[in-house]
Design an enzyme around this catalytic site. Structure first.
Site, PDB file in Angstrom:
ATOM      1  N   CYS A 182       3.797  -4.430   9.540  1.00 50.35           N
ATOM      2  CA  CYS A 182       3.455  -4.103  11.492  1.00 50.35           C
ATOM      3  C   CYS A 182       2.685  -5.678  11.601  1.00 50.35           C
ATOM      4  CB  CYS A 182       2.543  -2.930  11.577  1.00 50.35           C
ATOM      5  SG  CYS A 182       1.625  -3.450  13.445  1.00 50.35           S
ATOM      6  N   CYS A 216       7.922  -7.752  16.378  1.00 50.05           N
ATOM      7  CA  CYS A 216       6.876  -6.197  16.366  1.00 50.05           C
ATOM      8  C   CYS A 216       8.226  -5.226  15.657  1.00 50.05           C
ATOM      9  CB  CYS A 216       7.103  -5.508  18.145  1.00 50.05           C
ATOM     10  SG  CYS A 216       6.286  -3.918  18.088  1.00 50.05           S
TER      11      CYS A 216
HETATM   12  N1  DGL Z   1       2.631  -6.138  15.868  1.00 56.16           N
HETATM   13  C1  DGL Z   1       2.982  -4.186  15.923  1.00 56.16           C
HETATM   14  C2  DGL Z   1       4.510  -3.751  15.266  1.00 56.16           C
HETATM   15  O1  DGL Z   1       5.229  -4.679  14.130  1.00 56.16           O
HETATM   16  C3  DGL Z   1       3.135  -3.310  17.419  1.00 56.16           C
HETATM   17  C4  DGL Z   1       1.322  -2.331  17.255  1.00 56.16           C
HETATM   18  C5  DGL Z   1       2.109  -1.887  18.310  1.00 56.16           C
HETATM   19  O2  DGL Z   1       1.725  -1.789  19.220  1.00 56.16           O
HETATM   20  O3  DGL Z   1       1.078  -0.376  17.670  1.00 56.16           O
HETATM   21  O4  DGL Z   1       4.848  -2.308  14.679  1.00 56.16           O
END
Ligand code: DGL
Length: 251
Positions: free
Chosen positions: A206, A70
């Site tokens: 993301c 993440c």
């Molecule tokens: N999948 C996430 C990232 O890579 C987080 C998205 C989120 O929870 O806002 O930033």
């Protein structure tokens, strides 16, 4: 021993898939904090607490190494957790545990400069600046981690970030291409307007966006290279496990 993979939701599954391919024998536990997803619009301190709790849950489940799949979690919390929380936690549990992210491997892939390499500043004029567009959550964009770390490693790359406030939530909610396409197109257009032309390369910063990489490809000029974060991360973890066999998972 197992490897924990953590995300606020389903985005980290893209990294998980690449990890499973790279480490076929490894035991991997995936934790999606969907109760608190999305993270990207939350205040930093809240994200730190949520990620720390997530890591503890994975360590409690027998993981020794946790990968923050993440960008938001890694950008906002990784250095902080490594410096202020992990040393005490390790002493408490009495075994080696560690937390790694995916931003370092992505920056290595984007710049071709390894993390521990010194950047050679060149005196000659840079003929052509490489414009790198980064699509991310607002929290990742605000952290400026990509801008700062890439600038340290390459003076031939200019970073332009585009925060996408609603996209992770929409992807997490399972919205279809018809709903997501105009949002992606609007972000690509906004970024191109700010740069004055489309970026030369892009990072989907993301992990949720990797799920709709086809929409980004369609909105960017044909053939724009996308740096593939899941593969860059999996390859970096593979190299890390060679250097740190104490975290090799499997059995
Ligand atoms: N999948 C996430 C990232 O890579 C987080 C998205 C989120 O929870 O806002 O930033």
């Amino acid at each position: 021993m197992a490897i924990g993979v953590f995300d606020s939701g389903i985005g980290g599954l893209t990294a998980l898939q690449a990890l499973v391919r790279a480490l076929p024998g490894a035991d991997i536990v995936y934790l999606a904090d969907q109760a608190n997803s999305p993270y990207g619009g939350r205040p930093g301190e809240e994200i730190v607490e949520l990620v720390r709790e997530g890591c503890e849950r994975l360590f409690d489940r027998g993981c020794d190494l946790v990968i923050l799949a993440c960008n938001t979690a890694a950008a906002v919390t990784l250095r902080r957790l490594q410096q202020t929380w992990l040393p005490g936690y390790r002493a408490r549990v009495g075994r080696p545990v560690n937390v790694l992210g995916l931003i370092v491997p992505t920056i290595e892939a984007a710049t071709g400069v390894a993390w521990n390499e010194e950047l050679e500043r060149r005196d000659d004029k840079i003929e052509k600046l490489d414009i790198l567009g980064i699509f991310s959550t607002p929290a990742t964009a605000t952290s400026r981690v990509y801008d700062i770390e890439i600038a340290k490693r390459s003076d031939a790359v200019a970073v332009f970030s585009e925060p996408c406030a609603t996209l992770a939530r929409q992807i997490e909610a399972g919205e279809d291409d018809a709903a997501l396409r105009p949002v992606v197109e609007a972000h690509v257009a906004t970024l191109a307007r700010r740069i004055g032309r489309p970026p030369d390369r892009a990072i989907l910063g993301c992990t949720h966006y990797e799920i709709i990489a086809n929409l980004f490809r369609a909105a960017l000029p044909p053939g724009t290279p996308l740096i593939h974060q899941p593969d860059a991360t999996a390859e970096a973890i593979q190299r890390y496990l060679v250097r740190h066999p104490e975290y090799a998972a499997g059995g």
